[in-house]
Design a protein around this motif. Structure first.
Motif, mmCIF file in Angstrom:
data_model
loop_
_atom_site.group_PDB
_atom_site.id
_atom_site.type_symbol
_atom_site.label_atom_id
_atom_site.label_comp_id
_atom_site.label_asym_id
_atom_site.label_seq_id
_atom_site.Cartn_x
_atom_site.Cartn_y
_atom_site.Cartn_z
ATOM 1 N N GLY A 196 0.813 -1.212 0.000
ATOM 2 C CA GLY A 196 0.000 0.000 0.000
ATOM 3 C C GLY A 196 0.846 1.261 0.000
ATOM 4 O O GLY A 196 0.523 2.244 -0.687
ATOM 5 N N GLU A 207 0.698 3.968 -2.908
ATOM 6 C CA GLU A 207 0.423 5.367 -2.582
ATOM 7 C C GLU A 207 1.471 6.288 -3.206
ATOM 8 O O GLU A 207 1.150 7.366 -3.727
ATOM 9 C CB GLU A 207 0.397 5.543 -1.063
ATOM 10 C CG GLU A 207 -0.024 6.920 -0.595
ATOM 11 C CD GLU A 207 -1.475 7.235 -0.907
ATOM 12 O OE1 GLU A 207 -1.776 8.417 -1.163
ATOM 13 O OE2 GLU A 207 -2.300 6.300 -0.918
ATOM 14 N N GLN A 235 1.425 5.308 -7.518
ATOM 15 C CA GLN A 235 0.136 5.396 -8.205
ATOM 16 C C GLN A 235 0.073 4.512 -9.460
ATOM 17 O O GLN A 235 -0.267 4.973 -10.566
ATOM 18 C CB GLN A 235 -0.157 6.857 -8.575
ATOM 19 C CG GLN A 235 -0.296 7.791 -7.374
ATOM 20 C CD GLN A 235 -1.616 7.598 -6.639
ATOM 21 O OE1 GLN A 235 -2.682 7.871 -7.168
ATOM 22 N NE2 GLN A 235 -1.536 7.107 -5.409
ATOM 23 N N GLN A 238 -5.046 -3.415 -2.735
ATOM 24 C CA GLN A 238 -5.868 -2.757 -3.756
ATOM 25 C C GLN A 238 -7.162 -2.190 -3.149
ATOM 26 O O GLN A 238 -7.620 -1.115 -3.538
ATOM 27 C CB GLN A 238 -6.207 -3.749 -4.864
ATOM 28 C CG GLN A 238 -7.057 -3.168 -5.989
ATOM 29 C CD GLN A 238 -7.557 -4.244 -6.942
ATOM 30 O OE1 GLN A 238 -7.809 -5.376 -6.523
ATOM 31 N NE2 GLN A 238 -7.670 -3.900 -8.213
ATOM 32 N N HIS A 280 -6.530 1.072 -1.928
ATOM 33 C CA HIS A 280 -5.923 1.970 -2.919
ATOM 34 C C HIS A 280 -6.553 1.699 -4.286
ATOM 35 O O HIS A 280 -5.934 1.058 -5.155
ATOM 36 C CB HIS A 280 -4.406 1.770 -2.964
ATOM 37 C CG HIS A 280 -3.718 2.036 -1.666
ATOM 38 N ND1 HIS A 280 -3.317 3.290 -1.271
ATOM 39 C CD2 HIS A 280 -3.377 1.205 -0.654
ATOM 40 C CE1 HIS A 280 -2.754 3.226 -0.074
ATOM 41 N NE2 HIS A 280 -2.785 1.972 0.322
#
Length: 550
Positions: A134, A138, A141, A159, A162
């Protein structure tokens, strides 16, 4: 030059817009003929598509227990995956694609396809959990991910938190109807390489985090091909008939270079086994497949040495050690077992691979080597002034590749006045050889003396009772710090007061007596990263927690 002179093909500007400001960039040096690369190039087109013109087309590239792909066969597979990414998912150049998997033919093909399509590869270590994935999502992207089917759970969990990661396609799942191989099988295998500018981005290489919070060095197509013209060309000197094996993950630039890019540069082949490596298993694999080049970390070579004595390794001609400092005790143990002089090197994710090294007759005992052709390096003081030869200082270097962190204030710590500062302490001798002392944060100052933790570790490893060790500085009211060692003993050894004294006496007799560990703690395991690097910061944290609670 730090500007893109050919038009960028990457319409997604996310990474380009988050590069360091010009004032924080290092000087990039292209002052050798082989480093004069064209301003428009795609590294996969250069290494894979042009292989037939170099005579490599029918030569083996990717080997595994399931079979072998030649360069030409691999190119078709790469094209099909690139078609899935661009046609099925609608990805455009500059989009990030997260890759998750251990070393395999499928992982290698996926990486090559991502980069050939002008996308940006974000390869991740297979042991990462959802939270760590994650953090990477972050920061980078990614809009899509290619993931080994056996490692889906943690990525799917990441996922959910995010949603920018819109699509996950599994590989190494041959029976699944929507797997990467099933989708790719429907494609033509005809795909023109994205006409990337040389300074378009190829990968974000998240660091393995030996010092905690990971960073994301940015690497361009030019960077990767320029590195092929430095250490691989001048020091490694691989050949088309070489068979390469090793343990570093492809998600780690030491592995990506050693186990994919550099063999392709030489027209050589790589063998990816199905099972995880053990020291004995790697020795047996070398013999089974006739491997000639091996990459792994010093700890693994040390553990392999007795099995080489048992099984032999007659085909092996080059053994590359990197990822952490190579103790001289390990170098000599390996030489005694194999007759080979270890090819040591120090490099870093920030510059993709090795920049100080020496091979064969150029090796000097105790030294890592000299600056690789294409790089210049010096040892400097706190103000950046070069110190006299024989004096401990910080390493500073320049070359065709340098540090560009993605959107990170730590850029200013790594690059100062155009020089890269990897954070290592070295001594340089009159002949230009560099002798590793310690990471900056591993230097122990005790009663006014500087002691490099790796030097004490090397001394301890020369004792027959010690299998592994880590050395740190422990805060001390009288001395500022004392030297403390954490030792993993060999089977059958007892960690008692008698052995503590024996080890202390051994160190006093091996190196300057003031460097001996005043405290020794026996442990069953040492904290290491997935790539085998010793995490001394975790040993320091353990000590800090104890002092806080006592």
């Amino acid at each position: 030059m730090n500007t893109v002179t050919a038009p960028s093909a990457q319409v997604d500007r996310f990474v380009h817009d988050r590069l360091p400001p010009a004032a924080q960039l290092p000087v990039f040096r292209y002052d050798r003929p082989e480093l004069q690369l064209p301003d428009q190039l795609n590294l996969v087109e250069e290494l894979l598509d042009k292989a037939p013109a170099k005579g490599f087309g029918d030569r083996p590239l990717l080997r595994s227990p399931q079979g072998t792909l030649s360069y030409s066969q691999a190119a078709i597979q790469v094209n099909r995956i690139a078609q899935v990414l661009t046609e099925d998912l609608g990805l455009v150049p500059g989009n990030r694609v997260l890759l998750r998997g251990g070393n395999s033919v499928a992982m290698a093909l996926a990486w090559l396809a991502v980069v050939k399509a002008g996308l940006i590869a974000v390869a991740t270590m297979p042991l990462l959990r959802a939270k760590e994935l994650g953090d990477i999502i972050e920061k980078s992207q990614p809009v899509a991910a290619l993931c080994d089917g056996r490692l889906l759970d943690e990525l799917v969990a990441a996922q959910q938190a995010h949603p920018v990661l819109a699509d996950i396609i599994a590989f190494n799942q041959p029976d699944a109807p929507d797997s990467l191989s099933a989708r790719a099988a429907a494609k033509s295998g005809i795909f023109e390489a994205c006409p990337t500018a040389a300074d378009d981005i190829a990968l974000l290489a998240f660091t393995s985090g030996t010092t905690g919070k990971p960073k994301a060095p940015v690497t361009t197509h030019r960077d990767v091909l320029a590195m092929c013209e430095t250490w691989p060309r001048h020091v490694l000197q691989a050949r088309p008939d070489d068979v390469v094996v090793g343990s570093p993950p492809l998600a780690f630039t030491f592995g990506l270079g050693g186990l994919l890019v550099f063999p392709m540069y030489a027209g050589a082949s790589i063998y990816f086994p199905d099972a995880p490596f053990t020291p004995e298993g790697l020795v047996k694999l070398i013999n089974e497949v006739g491997a000639t080049i091996c990459y792994t970390a010093p700890t693994f070579y040390r553990q392999m040495a007795p099995f080489v004595k048992q099984h032999g390794a007659p085909t092996l001609r080059i053994s590359v050690s990197a990822g952490e400092a190579l103790p001289d005790a390990t170098r000599q143990l390996w030489k005694e077992a194999t007759g080979l002089e270890m090819l040591d090197g120090i490099g870093g994710t920030e510059v993709f691979h090795i920049y100080i090294s020496a091979a064969g007759d150029e090796v000097r005992r105790g030294a890592v080597g000299k600056a690789v052709p294409g790089f210049i390096a010096k040892v400097v003081d706190a103000e950046g002034n070069e110190v006299p030869r024989g004096t401990v200082g910080k390493l500073a270097l320049q070359g065709p590749v340098g540090c560009r962190y993605l959107d990170d204030v730590r850029q200013a710590d790594y690059v100062k006045n155009g020089w890269n500062y990897p954070g290592d302490s070295f001594v340089q001798d009159e002949d230009g050889y560099f002798f590793y002392q310690a990471r900056a944060d591993d230097m122990i100052i005790t009663a006014g003396y500087n002691v490099g933790g790796p030097e004490v570790e090397d001394a301890l490893l020369k004792h027959p009772a010690v299998a592994e060790c880590g050395v740190i500085g422990k805060p001390d009211a009288d001395r500022g710090m004392i030297v403390k060692a954490f030792c993993v003993l060999k089977p059958g050894q007892t960690g008692d007061a008698g052995l503590v004294k024996a080890l202390q006496d051994h160190v006093k007799a091996t190196i300057a007596p003031f460097k001996y560990p005043r405290e020794i703690e026996f442990v069953s395991v040492l904290p290491r990263t997935e790539t085998g690097k010793l995490q001394r910061f975790k040993l320091r944290q353990t000590e800090d927690n104890r002092s806080t609670t006592s």
